[in-house]
Design a protein around this motif. Structure first.
Motif, PDB file in Angstrom:
ATOM      1  N   ARG A 142      -2.943  -2.721  -1.736  1.00 48.42           N
ATOM      2  CA  ARG A 142      -1.649  -2.165  -2.152  1.00 48.42           C
ATOM      3  C   ARG A 142      -1.829  -1.041  -3.167  1.00 48.42           C
ATOM      4  N   ILE A 143      -2.759  -1.203  -4.097  1.00 49.69           N
ATOM      5  CA  ILE A 143      -3.034  -0.167  -5.097  1.00 49.69           C
ATOM      6  C   ILE A 143      -3.493   1.112  -4.400  1.00 49.69           C
ATOM      7  N   LEU A 144      -4.467   0.984  -3.521  1.00 56.96           N
ATOM      8  CA  LEU A 144      -5.019   2.151  -2.819  1.00 56.96           C
ATOM      9  C   LEU A 144      -3.970   2.796  -1.917  1.00 56.96           C
ATOM     10  N   ALA A 145      -3.215   1.982  -1.182  1.00 55.67           N
ATOM     11  CA  ALA A 145      -2.169   2.522  -0.301  1.00 55.67           C
ATOM     12  C   ALA A 145      -1.109   3.258  -1.115  1.00 55.67           C
ATOM     13  N   GLY A 146      -0.797   2.755  -2.295  1.00 53.46           N
ATOM     14  CA  GLY A 146       0.175   3.423  -3.162  1.00 53.46           C
ATOM     15  C   GLY A 146      -0.309   4.787  -3.603  1.00 53.46           C
ATOM     16  N   PHE A 147      -1.571   4.886  -3.953  1.00 53.00           N
ATOM     17  CA  PHE A 147      -2.118   6.173  -4.387  1.00 53.00           C
ATOM     18  C   PHE A 147      -2.242   7.151  -3.219  1.00 53.00           C
ATOM     19  N   VAL A 148      -2.471   6.628  -2.005  1.00 53.50           N
ATOM     20  CA  VAL A 148      -2.466   7.488  -0.820  1.00 53.50           C
ATOM     21  C   VAL A 148      -1.041   8.019  -0.603  1.00 53.50           C
ATOM     22  N   ALA A 149      -0.048   7.140  -0.696  1.00 57.37           N
ATOM     23  CA  ALA A 149       1.348   7.540  -0.494  1.00 57.37           C
ATOM     24  C   ALA A 149       1.793   8.579  -1.523  1.00 57.37           C
ATOM     25  N   SER A 207       4.960  -2.335 -15.292  1.00 52.55           N
ATOM     26  CA  SER A 207       4.364  -1.960 -14.006  1.00 52.55           C
ATOM     27  C   SER A 207       3.835  -0.542 -14.036  1.00 52.55           C
ATOM     28  N   LYS A 208       4.597   0.362 -14.698  1.00 46.90           N
ATOM     29  CA  LYS A 208       4.145   1.747 -14.817  1.00 46.90           C
ATOM     30  C   LYS A 208       2.863   1.824 -15.625  1.00 46.90           C
ATOM     31  N   ASP A 209       2.808   1.071 -16.730  1.00 46.14           N
ATOM     32  CA  ASP A 209       1.611   1.075 -17.566  1.00 46.14           C
ATOM     33  C   ASP A 209       0.406   0.543 -16.789  1.00 46.14           C
ATOM     34  N   LYS A 210       0.610  -0.513 -16.017  1.00 45.23           N
ATOM     35  CA  LYS A 210      -0.477  -1.099 -15.231  1.00 45.23           C
ATOM     36  C   LYS A 210      -0.954  -0.106 -14.178  1.00 45.23           C
ATOM     37  N   ALA A 211      -0.023   0.548 -13.499  1.00 49.62           N
ATOM     38  CA  ALA A 211      -0.391   1.539 -12.482  1.00 49.62           C
ATOM     39  C   ALA A 211      -1.129   2.708 -13.112  1.00 49.62           C
TER      40      ALA A 211
END
Length: 70
Positions: A44-51, A5-9
């Motif tokens: 979810r990807i975008l919200a995660g990077f905002v967070a 998951s870390k690699d994908k992110a």
């Protein structure tokens, strides 16, 4: 979070950074195309990077757009 998951992110963040080198804003549709994901996953990807404080969410022409911090 597993290593996969870390690699994908990390890879997704690199793709978004490359996109933002030539664009001021990235939108859900851009993330869907870059990462080959659904609209919900792109959100979810975008919200995660905002967070995480990497991106800022703002309205762009009637749609949500995301810009780099700073």
């Amino acid at each position: 979070m597993s290593d996969g998951s870390k690699d994908k992110a990390t890879e997704r963040w690199k793709q978004i950074q490359r996109f933002l080198e030539s664009h001021d804003v990235i939108q859900n549709a851009d993330v869907r195309q870059l990462c080959g994901v659904s609209a919900a996953t792109a959100n979810r990807i975008l919200a995660g990077f905002v967070a995480e404080g990497r991106l800022v969410k703002s309205r762009v022409g009637g749609h949500w757009g995301y810009r780099r911090m700073g």
